[in-house]
Scaffold this active site. Structure first.
Site, PDB file in Angstrom:
ATOM      1  N   VAL A  85       0.848  -1.189   0.000  1.00 33.47           N
ATOM      2  CA  VAL A  85       0.000   0.000   0.000  1.00 33.47           C
ATOM      3  C   VAL A  85       0.885   1.240   0.000  1.00 33.47           C
ATOM      4  O   VAL A  85       1.764   1.380   0.845  1.00 33.47           O
ATOM      5  CB  VAL A  85      -0.926   0.029   1.237  1.00 33.47           C
ATOM      6  CG1 VAL A  85      -1.836   1.259   1.196  1.00 33.47           C
ATOM      7  CG2 VAL A  85      -1.742  -1.251   1.336  1.00 33.47           C
ATOM      8  N   TYR A  86       0.662   2.124  -0.937  1.00 32.59           N
ATOM      9  CA  TYR A  86       1.352   3.411  -0.985  1.00 32.59           C
ATOM     10  C   TYR A  86       0.399   4.470  -0.425  1.00 32.59           C
ATOM     11  O   TYR A  86      -0.741   4.579  -0.867  1.00 32.59           O
ATOM     12  CB  TYR A  86       1.710   3.787  -2.420  1.00 32.59           C
ATOM     13  CG  TYR A  86       2.973   3.152  -2.931  1.00 32.59           C
ATOM     14  CD1 TYR A  86       4.114   3.913  -3.136  1.00 32.59           C
ATOM     15  CD2 TYR A  86       3.033   1.795  -3.216  1.00 32.59           C
ATOM     16  CE1 TYR A  86       5.275   3.345  -3.620  1.00 32.59           C
ATOM     17  CE2 TYR A  86       4.188   1.219  -3.694  1.00 32.59           C
ATOM     18  CZ  TYR A  86       5.305   1.988  -3.891  1.00 32.59           C
ATOM     19  OH  TYR A  86       6.448   1.423  -4.367  1.00 32.59           O
ATOM     20  N   PHE A  87       0.880   5.237   0.548  1.00 37.09           N
ATOM     21  CA  PHE A  87       0.094   6.322   1.123  1.00 37.09           C
ATOM     22  C   PHE A  87       0.585   7.647   0.560  1.00 37.09           C
ATOM     23  O   PHE A  87       1.776   7.837   0.333  1.00 37.09           O
ATOM     24  CB  PHE A  87       0.230   6.343   2.652  1.00 37.09           C
ATOM     25  CG  PHE A  87      -0.551   5.254   3.313  1.00 37.09           C
ATOM     26  CD1 PHE A  87      -1.877   5.448   3.664  1.00 37.09           C
ATOM     27  CD2 PHE A  87       0.034   4.030   3.569  1.00 37.09           C
ATOM     28  CE1 PHE A  87      -2.596   4.440   4.254  1.00 37.09           C
ATOM     29  CE2 PHE A  87      -0.681   3.013   4.164  1.00 37.09           C
ATOM     30  CZ  PHE A  87      -2.002   3.216   4.508  1.00 37.09           C
TER      31      PHE A  87
END
Length: 91
Positions: free
Chosen positions: A36-38
């Site tokens: 997951v990239y925030f």
């Protein structure tokens, strides 16, 4: 949800201008989980030391990820910005 909420809280606690933009996306799927990239965007108008403030908020988000059992490593590696968290990385 926890990381997004933490980012919003950190922004609010610092009384930063405007509303932050907080979003994420899943970039890879693995048998063990996902990557997951925030993304966190903040208005830095009239903020003293905005790079330092951003770094503090980013560190809080990383600690939140680790506290929920997440990992900071991926195919990009750890890097200098995350080196201080090496003792807590689950990879």
């Amino acid at each position: 949800v926890a990381t997004k909420n933490r980012l919003r809280k950190e922004h609010s606690d610092r009384a930063l201008p405007g509303r932050p933009i907080v979003t994420c996306r899943i970039t890879q799927l693995y048998d063990e989980g996902v990557c997951v990239y925030f993304y966190f965007c903040m208005n830095f108008k009239n903020v003293l030391n905005p790079s330092e403030v951003f770094s503090e908020i980013e560190l809080a988000a990383r600690r939140e990820i680790l506290s929920k059992g997440g990992s900071l490593s991926h195919h990009h590696g750890i890097g200098k910005a995350r080196a201080a968290l090496m003792d807590h990385v689950n990879s």
